[in-house]
Write a protein that holds these residues in place. Structure first.
Motif, PDB file in Angstrom:
ATOM      1  N   GLU A 113       0.543   8.492   5.775  1.00 12.96           N
ATOM      2  CA  GLU A 113       1.246   9.013   4.610  1.00 12.96           C
ATOM      3  C   GLU A 113       0.857  10.463   4.343  1.00 12.96           C
TER       4      GLU A 113
ATOM      5  N   LYS B 186     -11.929  -0.676   2.663  1.00  9.15           N
ATOM      6  CA  LYS B 186     -10.743   0.062   3.104  1.00  9.15           C
ATOM      7  C   LYS B 186     -10.818   1.520   2.666  1.00  9.15           C
TER       8      LYS B 186
ATOM      9  N   ARG C  19      -6.414  -0.665   9.771  1.00  8.45           N
ATOM     10  CA  ARG C  19      -4.981  -0.354   9.715  1.00  8.45           C
ATOM     11  C   ARG C  19      -4.568   0.088   8.322  1.00  8.45           C
ATOM     12  N   GLU C  20      -5.091  -0.582   7.307  1.00  3.44           N
ATOM     13  CA  GLU C  20      -4.728  -0.183   5.944  1.00  3.44           C
ATOM     14  C   GLU C  20      -5.165   1.252   5.675  1.00  3.44           C
TER      15      GLU C  20
ATOM     16  N   ARG D 216      -2.684  15.332  -1.531  1.00  2.00           N
ATOM     17  CA  ARG D 216      -2.094  14.896  -0.269  1.00  2.00           C
ATOM     18  C   ARG D 216      -1.946  16.061   0.686  1.00  2.00           C
ATOM     19  N   LEU D 217      -1.704  17.230   0.122  1.00  2.00           N
ATOM     20  CA  LEU D 217      -1.463  18.398   0.966  1.00  2.00           C
ATOM     21  C   LEU D 217      -2.771  18.992   1.478  1.00  2.00           C
TER      22      LEU D 217
ATOM     23  N   ARG E  35       9.555  10.848  -1.345  1.00  2.00           N
ATOM     24  CA  ARG E  35       8.530  10.106  -2.076  1.00  2.00           C
ATOM     25  C   ARG E  35       8.827  10.117  -3.563  1.00  2.00           C
TER      26      ARG E  35
ATOM     27  N   ASN F 148       2.441   7.603  13.361  1.00  2.00           N
ATOM     28  CA  ASN F 148       2.550   6.250  13.898  1.00  2.00           C
ATOM     29  C   ASN F 148       3.877   6.031  14.605  1.00  2.00           C
TER      30      ASN F 148
ATOM     31  N   SER G  60       0.075  15.375  -5.533  1.00  2.00           N
ATOM     32  CA  SER G  60       0.763  16.047  -4.433  1.00  2.00           C
ATOM     33  C   SER G  60      -0.180  17.007  -3.715  1.00  2.00           C
TER      34      SER G  60
ATOM     35  N   PRO H 199       5.886   2.855  16.087  1.00  2.00           N
ATOM     36  CA  PRO H 199       5.826   1.392  16.083  1.00  2.00           C
ATOM     37  C   PRO H 199       5.614   0.811  17.473  1.00  2.00           C
TER      38      PRO H 199
ATOM     39  N   ASN I 106      -2.871   3.625   7.669  1.00  2.00           N
ATOM     40  CA  ASN I 106      -1.538   3.756   7.086  1.00  2.00           C
ATOM     41  C   ASN I 106      -1.499   4.864   6.043  1.00  2.00           C
ATOM     42  N   ARG I 107      -2.568   4.940   5.270  1.00  2.00           N
ATOM     43  CA  ARG I 107      -2.572   5.977   4.248  1.00  2.00           C
ATOM     44  C   ARG I 107      -2.676   7.363   4.879  1.00  2.00           C
TER      45      ARG I 107
ATOM     46  N   ASN J  54       0.822  -1.205   0.000  1.00  2.00           N
ATOM     47  CA  ASN J  54       0.000   0.000   0.000  1.00  2.00           C
ATOM     48  C   ASN J  54       0.855   1.252   0.000  1.00  2.00           C
TER      49      ASN J  54
ATOM     50  N   HIS K 294      -1.340  17.942 -14.920  1.00  2.00           N
ATOM     51  CA  HIS K 294      -0.119  17.377 -14.335  1.00  2.00           C
ATOM     52  C   HIS K 294      -0.543  16.402 -13.235  1.00  2.00           C
ATOM     53  N   GLY K 295      -0.573  15.127 -13.580  1.00  2.24           N
ATOM     54  CA  GLY K 295      -1.092  14.123 -12.660  1.00  2.24           C
ATOM     55  C   GLY K 295      -0.362  14.085 -11.337  1.00  2.24           C
ATOM     56  N   LEU K 296       0.942  14.073 -11.411  1.00  2.00           N
ATOM     57  CA  LEU K 296       1.745  13.995 -10.194  1.00  2.00           C
ATOM     58  C   LEU K 296       1.542  15.227  -9.323  1.00  2.00           C
TER      59      LEU K 296
ATOM     60  N   GLU L  71       6.785  14.818 -15.748  1.00  2.00           N
ATOM     61  CA  GLU L  71       6.106  15.328 -14.560  1.00  2.00           C
ATOM     62  C   GLU L  71       7.019  15.251 -13.339  1.00  2.00           C
TER      63      GLU L  71
END
Lengths: 222, 222
Positions: free
Chosen positions: B63, B16, B55-56, B160-161, A160, B69, B157, B71, B59-60, A59, B151-153, A87
């Motif tokens: 990210e 999930k 948990r899955e 995520r922000l 990343r 997290n 980004s 451990p 986890n994201r 994942n 611009h996919g990337l 990109e």
DNA sequence: GCGAGTCATATTGTCGACAATTTATAATTA
DNA sequence: TAATTATAAATTGTCGACAATATGACTCGC
């Protein structure tokens, strides 16, 4: 500097994280063909771990972009094409611009010395015609800049992005056996870092990125 | 435009992913106190799902940066401080600069109309004194720019922000009950988009980001 | 021979249980 | 009493099994 022999960071203590490193290394080293399916059962048994653990690691690699997941259909090794690389480089240019701006006021003798040292390592790898080493050194040098910037989020973004570059290089290194001495030295960076013209530095960065992209595209002109 | 009433994207078909959306919404809406521990067992049973699935999803969110997290010690709701917000804004400025550059050649009547429409929606929310709606509209407007850039990337980004910004706003909205009409209209953007001076646009973007950061910091001057 | 529909197989998604580790509590000693 | 060690409880990490879905083979009808 605690470790000089390799970019070996202490492996995380949880199996999930160790698996993550292992998998990432496998992909980045070209041990898994781009586009191929990652069968959870077979990989898990081959690594001697459970599927649940493997999935957690996978994942994250999906997040990084090294894997692609289709619900109920499987997870595949990412196929990076020219558009993806373009990109990646344009984003990288943006990130490094921020990093350089933040590092600008931190220029001093010790940092410049460190920079020159890392550049020499890179140049050595280039002259030794060691493509993997050169790429590793190059990325390591830039990582150092990100760390120096003190911008945590920026560093995280770079970490990343970086595996994608490694992946792309290794992918074509393995496929065509070339892509060797493509990394440029960073003499110009050092010269500019010693000066006072931030704009010139940023302009050079743009150039550097553009050339890096062009050379890589040319090299992978299949 | 397929859905106008809300920013409701079709919920992913896997549990999930649905859990991920739920959790993210809970955090971003301030339903989980920053710094508090996320007990897997209790949250899982409360959501009626298994720990593995939870948990899955978690986890994201780690990210993305909404969770942290440690451990064997647990996962905690991220505590965003002023430094974090500063980093978020500086990265955002870098990302949007790239997006604007890529959108620049795509300026045309239909895109400008779309931009004006979205600005009106934002202004309505502001005048209605609806802070959540205003922020949502503001971020939505910018998301649209990222999508337009192609611009996919970059879009990834940003996606995520973005939650971090929502989180920070909601966090202080809930804590202090203020932060209301802080979003600025985008009239200046539109004016500049109609002109031909890309540099001016980028400069305004920098200004806009700086002001946004300053206002937000001021608002959250606890 | 070809396409639609059906069934078997393979693979992924989800779950509950066990093991490893940490945290809290109690007992021990200086 | 305060610090320390030992013990118990709670929590996370990992695992194997079952359920849901997709993939491929097969049959049937044309």
């Amino acid at each position: 500097m605690k470790n000089d022999t390799a970019d070996a960071k202490p492996p995380s203590d949880t199996l999930k994280d160790r698996t993550l490193d292992t998998l990432q290394q496998m992909i980045v080293m070209g041990d898994m063909a781009p586009g191929s399916k990652v069968l959870e059962t077979s990989v898990a048994t081959s690594l001697g771990i459970s599927r649940a653990t493997l999935r957690e690691a996978m994942n994250r690699l999906v997040e990084v972009g090294l894997l692609v997941n289709l619900p109920f259909r499987g997870t595949y090794v990412r196929k990076l094409d020219r558009v993806d690389l373009t990109e990646i480089y344009s984003l990288r240019a943006g990130l490094e611009k921020i990093a350089f701006q933040m590092c600008w006021d931190k220029r001093n003798l010790v940092n410049l010395a460190e920079l020159e040292f890392r550049n020499e390592v890179l140049c050595d790898k280039i002259s030794e015609n060691d493509p993997y080493g050169a790429i590793s050194s190059e990325l390591h040098l830039h990582s150092w800049c990100y760390e120096l910037s003190g911008h945590g989020l920026l560093l995280q973004s770079w970490e990343r992005l970086k595996p994608n570059l490694q992946f792309y290089f290794a992918m074509h290194q393995k496929a065509h056996g070339r892509g060797g001495p493509l990394r440029q030295s960073h003499d110009d960076y050092i010269r500019l870092a010693k000066g006072d013209d931030l704009e010139a530095m940023l302009a050079h960065l743009d150039d550097h990125m553009r050339q890096g992209l062009a050379k890589t595209l040319e090299m992978t002109d299949w």
